[in-house]
Design a protein around this motif. Structure first.
Motif, PDB file in Angstrom:
ATOM      1  N   TYR A  30      94.475  43.592  32.826  1.00  0.00           N
ATOM      2  CA  TYR A  30      93.204  43.696  32.121  1.00  0.00           C
ATOM      3  C   TYR A  30      92.665  42.304  31.832  1.00  0.00           C
ATOM      4  CZ  TYR A  30      94.503  48.538  31.375  1.00  0.00           C
ATOM      5  OH  TYR A  30      94.862  49.845  31.569  1.00  0.00           O
ATOM      6  N   ALA A  31      91.403  42.072  32.129  1.00  0.00           N
ATOM      7  CA  ALA A  31      90.736  40.802  31.852  1.00  0.00           C
ATOM      8  C   ALA A  31      90.171  40.862  30.436  1.00  0.00           C
ATOM      9  CB  ALA A  31      89.623  40.558  32.862  1.00  0.00           C
ATOM     10  N   VAL A  32      90.689  40.012  29.579  1.00  0.00           N
ATOM     11  CA  VAL A  32      90.284  39.975  28.172  1.00  0.00           C
ATOM     12  C   VAL A  32      89.574  38.655  27.905  1.00  0.00           C
ATOM     13  CG1 VAL A  32      91.093  40.023  25.779  1.00  0.00           C
ATOM     14  CG2 VAL A  32      92.271  41.390  27.517  1.00  0.00           C
ATOM     15  N   SER A  33      88.417  38.717  27.258  1.00  0.00           N
ATOM     16  CA  SER A  33      87.675  37.521  26.875  1.00  0.00           C
ATOM     17  C   SER A  33      87.583  37.441  25.368  1.00  0.00           C
ATOM     18  CB  SER A  33      86.268  37.541  27.472  1.00  0.00           C
ATOM     19  OG  SER A  33      86.337  37.402  28.863  1.00  0.00           O
ATOM     20  N   ILE A  34      87.826  36.242  24.858  1.00  0.00           N
ATOM     21  CA  ILE A  34      87.695  35.963  23.429  1.00  0.00           C
ATOM     22  C   ILE A  34      86.573  34.953  23.277  1.00  0.00           C
ATOM     23  CG2 ILE A  34      88.819  35.041  21.375  1.00  0.00           C
ATOM     24  CD1 ILE A  34      91.521  35.797  22.746  1.00  0.00           C
ATOM     25  N   VAL A  35      85.560  35.291  22.480  1.00  0.00           N
ATOM     26  CA  VAL A  35      84.426  34.393  22.252  1.00  0.00           C
ATOM     27  C   VAL A  35      84.425  34.008  20.780  1.00  0.00           C
ATOM     28  CG1 VAL A  35      81.933  34.111  22.423  1.00  0.00           C
ATOM     29  CG2 VAL A  35      83.118  35.616  24.036  1.00  0.00           C
ATOM     30  N   ASP A  36      84.708  32.729  20.530  1.00  0.00           N
ATOM     31  CA  ASP A  36      84.733  32.240  19.150  1.00  0.00           C
ATOM     32  C   ASP A  36      84.446  30.748  19.165  1.00  0.00           C
ATOM     33  OD1 ASP A  36      85.416  31.497  16.458  1.00  0.00           O
ATOM     34  OD2 ASP A  36      86.651  33.299  16.349  1.00  0.00           O
ATOM     35  N   ASP A  37      83.540  30.302  18.317  1.00  0.00           N
ATOM     36  CA  ASP A  37      83.201  28.882  18.271  1.00  0.00           C
ATOM     37  C   ASP A  37      84.249  28.054  17.539  1.00  0.00           C
ATOM     38  OD1 ASP A  37      82.502  30.096  15.894  1.00  0.00           O
ATOM     39  OD2 ASP A  37      80.661  28.962  15.628  1.00  0.00           O
ATOM     40  N   SER A  74      84.018  29.234  24.029  1.00  0.00           N
ATOM     41  CA  SER A  74      83.575  28.692  22.745  1.00  0.00           C
ATOM     42  C   SER A  74      82.211  29.214  22.317  1.00  0.00           C
ATOM     43  CB  SER A  74      83.559  27.160  22.784  1.00  0.00           C
ATOM     44  OG  SER A  74      82.611  26.711  23.724  1.00  0.00           O
ATOM     45  N   GLY A  75      81.557  29.934  23.189  1.00  0.00           N
ATOM     46  CA  GLY A  75      80.259  30.522  22.853  1.00  0.00           C
ATOM     47  C   GLY A  75      79.897  31.611  23.830  1.00  0.00           C
ATOM     48  N   ALA A  76      78.975  32.443  23.420  1.00  0.00           N
ATOM     49  CA  ALA A  76      78.559  33.548  24.276  1.00  0.00           C
ATOM     50  C   ALA A  76      77.869  33.060  25.539  1.00  0.00           C
ATOM     51  CB  ALA A  76      77.638  34.486  23.496  1.00  0.00           C
ATOM     52  N   ASP A  77      77.248  31.871  25.457  1.00  0.00           N
ATOM     53  CA  ASP A  77      76.612  31.321  26.655  1.00  0.00           C
ATOM     54  C   ASP A  77      77.644  31.005  27.734  1.00  0.00           C
ATOM     55  OD1 ASP A  77      77.597  29.282  25.008  1.00  0.00           O
ATOM     56  OD2 ASP A  77      76.146  27.821  25.757  1.00  0.00           O
ATOM     57  N   ALA A 100      77.937  35.513  35.162  1.00  0.00           N
ATOM     58  CA  ALA A 100      76.912  35.263  36.183  1.00  0.00           C
ATOM     59  C   ALA A 100      77.520  34.672  37.457  1.00  0.00           C
ATOM     60  CB  ALA A 100      75.839  34.325  35.630  1.00  0.00           C
ATOM     61  N   ALA A 101      78.633  33.956  37.298  1.00  0.00           N
ATOM     62  CA  ALA A 101      79.307  33.352  38.452  1.00  0.00           C
ATOM     63  C   ALA A 101      80.255  34.333  39.146  1.00  0.00           C
ATOM     64  CB  ALA A 101      80.079  32.110  38.008  1.00  0.00           C
ATOM     65  N   GLY A 102      80.253  35.588  38.702  1.00  0.00           N
ATOM     66  CA  GLY A 102      81.071  36.609  39.347  1.00  0.00           C
ATOM     67  C   GLY A 102      82.335  36.983  38.609  1.00  0.00           C
ATOM     68  N   GLY A 103      82.555  36.399  37.444  1.00  0.00           N
ATOM     69  CA  GLY A 103      83.733  36.752  36.651  1.00  0.00           C
ATOM     70  C   GLY A 103      83.608  38.180  36.131  1.00  0.00           C
ATOM     71  N   ALA A 162      75.362  32.270  16.950  1.00  0.00           N
ATOM     72  CA  ALA A 162      73.905  32.148  16.985  1.00  0.00           C
ATOM     73  C   ALA A 162      73.325  33.392  17.653  1.00  0.00           C
ATOM     74  CB  ALA A 162      73.497  30.894  17.740  1.00  0.00           C
ATOM     75  N   GLU A 163      72.265  33.941  17.103  1.00  0.00           N
ATOM     76  CA  GLU A 163      71.696  35.197  17.605  1.00  0.00           C
ATOM     77  C   GLU A 163      71.322  35.109  19.078  1.00  0.00           C
ATOM     78  OE1 GLU A 163      67.918  38.087  16.738  1.00  0.00           O
ATOM     79  OE2 GLU A 163      68.829  37.068  15.051  1.00  0.00           O
ATOM     80  N   ASP A 164      70.650  34.037  19.479  1.00  0.00           N
ATOM     81  CA  ASP A 164      70.264  33.883  20.885  1.00  0.00           C
ATOM     82  C   ASP A 164      71.492  33.826  21.784  1.00  0.00           C
ATOM     83  OD1 ASP A 164      67.622  33.872  20.160  1.00  0.00           O
ATOM     84  OD2 ASP A 164      67.422  31.695  20.225  1.00  0.00           O
ATOM     85  N   ASP A 165      72.544  33.157  21.311  1.00  0.00           N
ATOM     86  CA  ASP A 165      73.776  33.021  22.064  1.00  0.00           C
ATOM     87  C   ASP A 165      74.404  34.393  22.309  1.00  0.00           C
ATOM     88  OD1 ASP A 165      75.701  31.354  23.286  1.00  0.00           O
ATOM     89  OD2 ASP A 165      76.965  31.412  21.509  1.00  0.00           O
ATOM     90  N   ALA A 166      74.512  35.198  21.272  1.00  0.00           N
ATOM     91  CA  ALA A 166      75.107  36.526  21.390  1.00  0.00           C
ATOM     92  C   ALA A 166      74.244  37.434  22.256  1.00  0.00           C
ATOM     93  CB  ALA A 166      75.302  37.126  20.013  1.00  0.00           C
ATOM     94  N   ASP A 167      72.948  37.361  22.095  1.00  0.00           N
ATOM     95  CA  ASP A 167      72.046  38.193  22.898  1.00  0.00           C
ATOM     96  C   ASP A 167      72.188  37.900  24.387  1.00  0.00           C
ATOM     97  OD1 ASP A 167      71.063  39.426  20.644  1.00  0.00           O
ATOM     98  OD2 ASP A 167      69.221  38.225  20.561  1.00  0.00           O
ATOM     99  N   LYS A 168      72.361  36.634  24.742  1.00  0.00           N
ATOM    100  CA  LYS A 168      72.521  36.255  26.143  1.00  0.00           C
ATOM    101  C   LYS A 168      73.793  36.872  26.727  1.00  0.00           C
ATOM    102  CE  LYS A 168      72.790  32.225  29.189  1.00  0.00           C
ATOM    103  NZ  LYS A 168      72.830  30.767  29.257  1.00  0.00           N
ATOM    104  N   ALA A 169      74.874  36.817  25.978  1.00  0.00           N
ATOM    105  CA  ALA A 169      76.130  37.376  26.466  1.00  0.00           C
ATOM    106  C   ALA A 169      76.060  38.885  26.582  1.00  0.00           C
ATOM    107  CB  ALA A 169      77.276  36.987  25.552  1.00  0.00           C
ATOM    108  N   LEU A 170      75.469  39.528  25.597  1.00  0.00           N
ATOM    109  CA  LEU A 170      75.365  40.988  25.646  1.00  0.00           C
ATOM    110  C   LEU A 170      74.496  41.442  26.810  1.00  0.00           C
ATOM    111  CD1 LEU A 170      75.052  41.789  21.839  1.00  0.00           C
ATOM    112  CD2 LEU A 170      77.023  42.172  23.333  1.00  0.00           C
ATOM    113  N   ALA A 171      73.456  40.691  27.121  1.00  0.00           N
ATOM    114  CA  ALA A 171      72.607  41.035  28.257  1.00  0.00           C
ATOM    115  C   ALA A 171      73.378  40.899  29.562  1.00  0.00           C
ATOM    116  CB  ALA A 171      71.367  40.143  28.275  1.00  0.00           C
ATOM    117  N   ALA A 172      74.289  39.926  29.636  1.00  0.00           N
ATOM    118  CA  ALA A 172      75.076  39.710  30.846  1.00  0.00           C
ATOM    119  C   ALA A 172      76.106  40.810  31.060  1.00  0.00           C
ATOM    120  CB  ALA A 172      75.761  38.358  30.807  1.00  0.00           C
ATOM    121  N   LEU A 173      76.559  41.417  29.955  1.00  0.00           N
ATOM    122  CA  LEU A 173      77.549  42.496  30.072  1.00  0.00           C
ATOM    123  C   LEU A 173      76.864  43.719  30.624  1.00  0.00           C
ATOM    124  CD1 LEU A 173      79.500  42.106  26.739  1.00  0.00           C
ATOM    125  CD2 LEU A 173      80.339  41.582  29.013  1.00  0.00           C
TER     126      LEU A 173
END
Length: 72
Positions: free
Chosen positions: A2-9, A36-39, A46-49, A61-72
């Motif tokens: 399982y591929a697990v990602s942890i996003v925390d600044d 270290s960030g949702a970006d 976006a690179a295929g991960g 940061a709201e913009d940071d989280a929104d970008k990651a959620l859109a990518a999911l």
């Protein structure tokens, strides 16, 4: 596997969670990546991960989280 990602600044928090996951009874079944960030996560995706499970800090940061959620 399982591929697990942890996003925390706060790197220490991300590494602590990584340690708990990898040291658990199913740790050998996990491929854990820290970002270290949702970006960074969005760029990785976006690179295929790929990701099966995401642990995301609730204070980003709201913009940071929104970008990651859109990518999911």
């Amino acid at each position: 596997m399982y591929a697990v990602s942890i996003v925390d600044d706060q790197r220490a928090h991300a590494e602590r969670l990584r340690s708990l996951l990898e040291g658990g009874p199913h740790g050998a079944e996990l491929a854990v990546r820290c970002f270290s960030g949702a970006d960074e996560l969005a760029d990785y995706l976006a690179a295929g991960g790929s990701v099966d499970i995401v642990f995301m800090d609730i204070v980003l940061a709201e913009d940071d989280a929104d970008k990651a959620l859109a990518a999911l």
